[in-house]
Design an enzyme around this catalytic site. Structure first.
Site, PDB file in Angstrom:
ATOM      1  N   HIS A  96      40.477 -31.459   5.502  1.00 49.96           N
ATOM      2  CA  HIS A  96      40.256 -31.088   6.906  1.00 49.96           C
ATOM      3  C   HIS A  96      40.037 -29.587   7.007  1.00 49.96           C
ATOM      4  O   HIS A  96      40.610 -28.804   6.235  1.00 49.96           O
ATOM      5  CB  HIS A  96      41.464 -31.488   7.747  1.00 49.96           C
ATOM      6  N   HIS A 100      39.558 -27.593  16.133  1.00 53.41           N
ATOM      7  CA  HIS A 100      39.092 -28.516  15.093  1.00 53.41           C
ATOM      8  C   HIS A 100      38.676 -29.835  15.727  1.00 53.41           C
ATOM      9  O   HIS A 100      38.974 -30.106  16.904  1.00 53.41           O
ATOM     10  CB  HIS A 100      40.193 -28.759  14.058  1.00 53.41           C
ATOM     11  N   CYS A 142      34.969 -32.780  11.274  1.00 56.51           N
ATOM     12  CA  CYS A 142      35.600 -31.453  11.233  1.00 56.51           C
ATOM     13  C   CYS A 142      34.672 -30.371  10.677  1.00 56.51           C
ATOM     14  O   CYS A 142      34.540 -29.295  11.261  1.00 56.51           O
ATOM     15  CB  CYS A 142      36.910 -31.510  10.447  1.00 56.51           C
TER      16      CYS A 142
END
Length: 416
Positions: free
Chosen positions: A372, A384, A314
């Site tokens: 994240h 993402h 990510c």
């Protein structure tokens, strides 16, 4: 009836209620926690798999606690019922070995890729020691990335991690040392004879000059020899012994190092700003350019520690997109890890989100821990790198992302 008789009756009554409540609380099947995220058939599969591997322990308070901790990760990572059961069993095993959930929860995106429970325990050990030594996440993840690429066994990652921690105590250049380490260390060091393993450790520690570090090496070598080639309960027991015998000494060395932190107050020169016109200043974001760059990444597979179109995680994705020459954000501004990216720029309310803002989430029980990061695309959309589906665009209004949203940071001055 006299009061002295009433009081024992009342006490007995209260104790009975407490026992009844506690018994029902703990006897309730842990699968009740799954009902909101898995259907009945999936829940049954998870319950049966966990019972098969854990037996009577499957309904213990500890299992229920771990289930509640893993669930947010499972939803984010889109784990199948079999993968969820496997993750739960392996996390139970690591806690039995003295490694708490919070130390290795970042491994959950990789949980299905481990060939054995033993491999997972070794890697968990590396994560625990990295945490205790405050090894920057950037270097931890680089080592994991290289270990996957070169198919190291888990023991080799523990060995390499300890050497890297000690090299930082010695104030050696971390990037140079890590590059040399990953290029030359054999992938299956657990299979080396004792003499060969000791010789290998001496080769990689030949530039360690402080007496304290040199004095620690014999105990480190001894511990490594005792850890390798173990399986099952023997490995679990030895990991507990290792934590008592070595970690305190090893990790105290790491506490003395000078640690890097992202530089937050950069000058115009640092940021590469040479002209304040919209055409020359990277701080003026073109939505069209952002969409073009992101579209080139759609479908890229997930790779822990990766940051290229052959595989990315990510934070590797967000950094690579923003530093793409078509957007031009200076690399000096953008740290590698999601937690460090959450410290740059300006904090933005969700209602004020614009395209190009970094958006952050937490699947951890510790909601202050960033797990994240993605990029706002405007109109409640964000891009993402998902571990289950690779790089995708999703809605921020989906329930999981809404529940686990922790904040946003803005690095662009104007969006057009």
């Amino acid at each position: 009836m006299p009061i002295p008789i009433q009081r024992p009756i009342m006490v007995f009554f209260l104790i009975s209620i407490l026992i009844f409540f506690k018994t029902n609380l703990y006897s309730e099947d842990f699968s009740g926690l799954l009902k909101d995220d898995f259907n009945k058939q999936q829940t049954l599969l998870i319950r049966n798999e966990v019972r098969k591997k854990l037996g009577d322990r499957s309904n213990s308070p500890k299992i229920k606690e771990l289930t509640s901790k893993i669930l947010p990760w499972a939803v984010m990572e889109n784990l199948s019922p079999a993968e969820f059961a496997n993750a739960l069993v392996r996390m139970v095993g690591s806690e039995d070995a003295g490694i708490p959930f919070e130390s290795n929860e970042d491994l959950l995106p990789l949980i299905s890729g481990f060939k054995s429970n033993e491999e997972f325990l070794y890697v968990s050990k590396f994560f625990r020691e990295s945490e205790e030594a405050e090894l920057p996440v950037e270097f931890r993840d680089k080592l994991v990335f290289e270990s996957q690429k070169k198919t190291w066994d888990g023991f080799t990652l523990v060995l390499a991690g300890r050497l890297l921690i000690l090299s930082r105590r010695e104030k050696l250049d971390t990037d140079v040392y890590l590059k040399n380490l990953t290029a030359k260390i054999p992938p299956k060091t657990s299979q080396l004879p004792d003499d060969a393993l000791n010789s290998l450790i001496m080769v990689f520690s030949e530039n360690f000059s402080s007496q304290e570090t040199v004095n620690r090496l014999p105990s480190l070598q001894k511990d490594l020899l005792e850890l390798r080639k173990l399986a099952g309960k023997k490995l679990t027991k030895q990991l507990q012994v290792s934590a008592r015998n070595v970690d305190a000494g090893l990790l105290s060395l790491g506490q003395l190092e000078i640690r890097e932190r992202p530089k937050l107050n950069l000058s115009a020169e640092d940021l590469g700003i040479t002209n304040t016109s919209e055409g020359k200043d990277w701080r003026y974001l073109s939505i069209g350019s952002l969409e073009t760059v992101v579209s080139d990444w759609i479908g890229t597979r997930y790779q822990y520690g990766g940051s290229s179109k052959s595989g990315t995680d990510c934070s590797g994705f967000t950094r690579s997109v923003l530093t793409d020459e078509r957007l031009g954000v200076p690399g000096k501004l953008l740290p590698r890890s999601a937690s460090d990216q959450a410290r740059i720029g300006d904090s933005i309310n969700r209602s004020d989100l614009k395209a190009g803002d970094l958006v952050f989430f937490s699947a951890s029980p510790n909601q202050s821990k960033i797990t994240h990061v993605g990029l706002s695309m405007g109109k409640s959309k964000f891009s993402h790198a998902s571990s289950s589906r690779g790089v995708i665009v999703q809605s921020l209004d989906e329930k999981w992302w809404t529940d686990r949203y922790t904040g946003a940071r803005r690095i662009f001055s104007k969006v057009k």
